[in-house]
Scaffold this motif. Structure first.
Motif, PDB file in Angstrom:
ATOM      1  N   GLU A  66     -15.526 -16.198  -2.251  1.00  0.00           N
ATOM      2  CA  GLU A  66     -16.696 -16.218  -1.371  1.00  0.00           C
ATOM      3  C   GLU A  66     -17.856 -16.956  -2.035  1.00  0.00           C
ATOM      4  N   LYS A  67     -18.097 -16.660  -3.309  1.00  0.00           N
ATOM      5  CA  LYS A  67     -19.190 -17.314  -4.038  1.00  0.00           C
ATOM      6  C   LYS A  67     -18.930 -18.812  -4.201  1.00  0.00           C
ATOM      7  N   LEU A  68     -17.682 -19.162  -4.495  1.00  0.00           N
ATOM      8  CA  LEU A  68     -17.343 -20.574  -4.682  1.00  0.00           C
ATOM      9  C   LEU A  68     -17.425 -21.347  -3.370  1.00  0.00           C
TER      10      LEU A  68
ATOM     11  N   GLU B  32     -23.280 -25.563  -0.515  1.00  0.00           N
ATOM     12  CA  GLU B  32     -24.574 -26.020  -1.032  1.00  0.00           C
ATOM     13  C   GLU B  32     -24.441 -27.380  -1.708  1.00  0.00           C
ATOM     14  N   ARG B  33     -23.374 -27.543  -2.481  1.00  0.00           N
ATOM     15  CA  ARG B  33     -23.153 -28.807  -3.181  1.00  0.00           C
ATOM     16  C   ARG B  33     -22.886 -29.935  -2.181  1.00  0.00           C
ATOM     17  N   MET B  34     -22.170 -29.611  -1.104  1.00  0.00           N
ATOM     18  CA  MET B  34     -21.900 -30.604  -0.056  1.00  0.00           C
ATOM     19  C   MET B  34     -23.209 -31.099   0.560  1.00  0.00           C
ATOM     20  N   LYS B  35     -24.138 -30.178   0.778  1.00  0.00           N
ATOM     21  CA  LYS B  35     -25.435 -30.549   1.349  1.00  0.00           C
ATOM     22  C   LYS B  35     -26.196 -31.469   0.395  1.00  0.00           C
TER      23      LYS B  35
ATOM     24  N   SER C  96     -18.514 -32.401  -8.435  1.00  0.00           N
ATOM     25  CA  SER C  96     -19.007 -32.001  -9.754  1.00  0.00           C
ATOM     26  C   SER C  96     -20.458 -32.424  -9.945  1.00  0.00           C
ATOM     27  N   LEU C  97     -21.139 -31.736 -10.846  1.00  0.00           N
ATOM     28  CA  LEU C  97     -22.522 -32.087 -11.167  1.00  0.00           C
ATOM     29  C   LEU C  97     -22.593 -33.478 -11.793  1.00  0.00           C
ATOM     30  N   LYS C  98     -21.550 -33.853 -12.516  1.00  0.00           N
ATOM     31  CA  LYS C  98     -21.500 -35.187 -13.115  1.00  0.00           C
ATOM     32  C   LYS C  98     -21.537 -36.255 -12.029  1.00  0.00           C
TER      33      LYS C  98
END
Length: 228
Positions: A90-92, A98-101, A135-137
């Motif tokens: 659920e958290k992932l 959020e990362r997609m946005k 990824s953040l990278k």
């Protein structure tokens, strides 16, 4: 049952048939229960396997080697193992959304500036986000690209404003209509358009440069006539 049969007067053969029938019915019920339990177990095992694969895919996409809250060892019943994985999933999933946005936002800005530089209208649809690499990278790479483009946009805008200022001064000297001259290059170059709305495309810069050269040549020719 025996007492009822005695009262009814059932024969031994009928009683045997009934007993066999009861045994068969009980056996059928038992088999159905076993089949249901087996199918339920298979379903839960598949659900658990799918959950683990999804967990692995999410961690990979987000560039995470591990995640706090994910049980390292599998223990307990299948339902207990599913219950242990569910909160992490659920958290992932939320983190992925959020990362997609974030990716969509930065890619949209990149797309917009690229369209401005190319001198074309930007696409109405949002850019496609590669869900396999969130990824953040990768996000940092897009941010770096955006910063480079923003810098280029700023430099281009500065050049445009310099050209427009030069055109204005030359038009004043030559007695030409500045508004008409500059809007022939591009409609966005008139004074009423906001600074950020002005065209910064390659074509606009090239045409502004040509206009300045043409006006300077016109000024030069007029000066020659005056000095003769």
């Amino acid at each position: 049952m025996q007492q009822i049969w005695d009262e009814v007067g059932e024969s031994d053969s009928d009683r045997d048939k009934m007993l066999l029938q009861l045994e068969q019915e009980c056996l059928n019920v038992y088999k159905r229960k076993v089949d249901h339990a087996v199918k339920s177990r298979v379903f839960l095992l598949q659900t658990l396997a799918d959950a683990r694969v999804e967990l692995s895919n999410l961690l990979s996409a987000l560039g995470e080697k591990s995640y706090v809250g994910v049980p390292e060892k599998t223990s307990g019943s299948i339902k207990e193992q599913l219950a242990a994985i569910a909160p992490a999933l659920e958290k992932l999933w939320n983190q992925k959304d959020e990362r997609m946005k974030e990716f969509s936002d930065v890619q949209s800005q990149i797309q917009k500036i690229c369209a401005e530089i190319a001198g074309v209208s930007g696409p109405e649809e949002s850019p496609a986000v590669d869900e396999s690499d969130l990824s953040l990278k990768k996000l940092d790479e897009f941010h770096d690209q955006l910063q480079d483009l923003q810098k280029e946009k700023s430099e281009r805008l500065h050049k445009v404003l310099e050209f427009v200022s030069t055109v204005h001064d030359l038009c004043a000297v030559l007695g030409l209509d500045f508004f008409h001259t500059v809007t022939e290059v591009h409609p966005s170059l008139n004074d009423s358009a906001g600074v950020q709305s002005k065209s910064i495309s390659n074509d606009t810069l090239a045409r502004l440069s040509e206009t300045v050269l043409s006006l300077k040549e016109d000024k030069k020719q007029r000066l020659k006539k005056v000095t003769k």
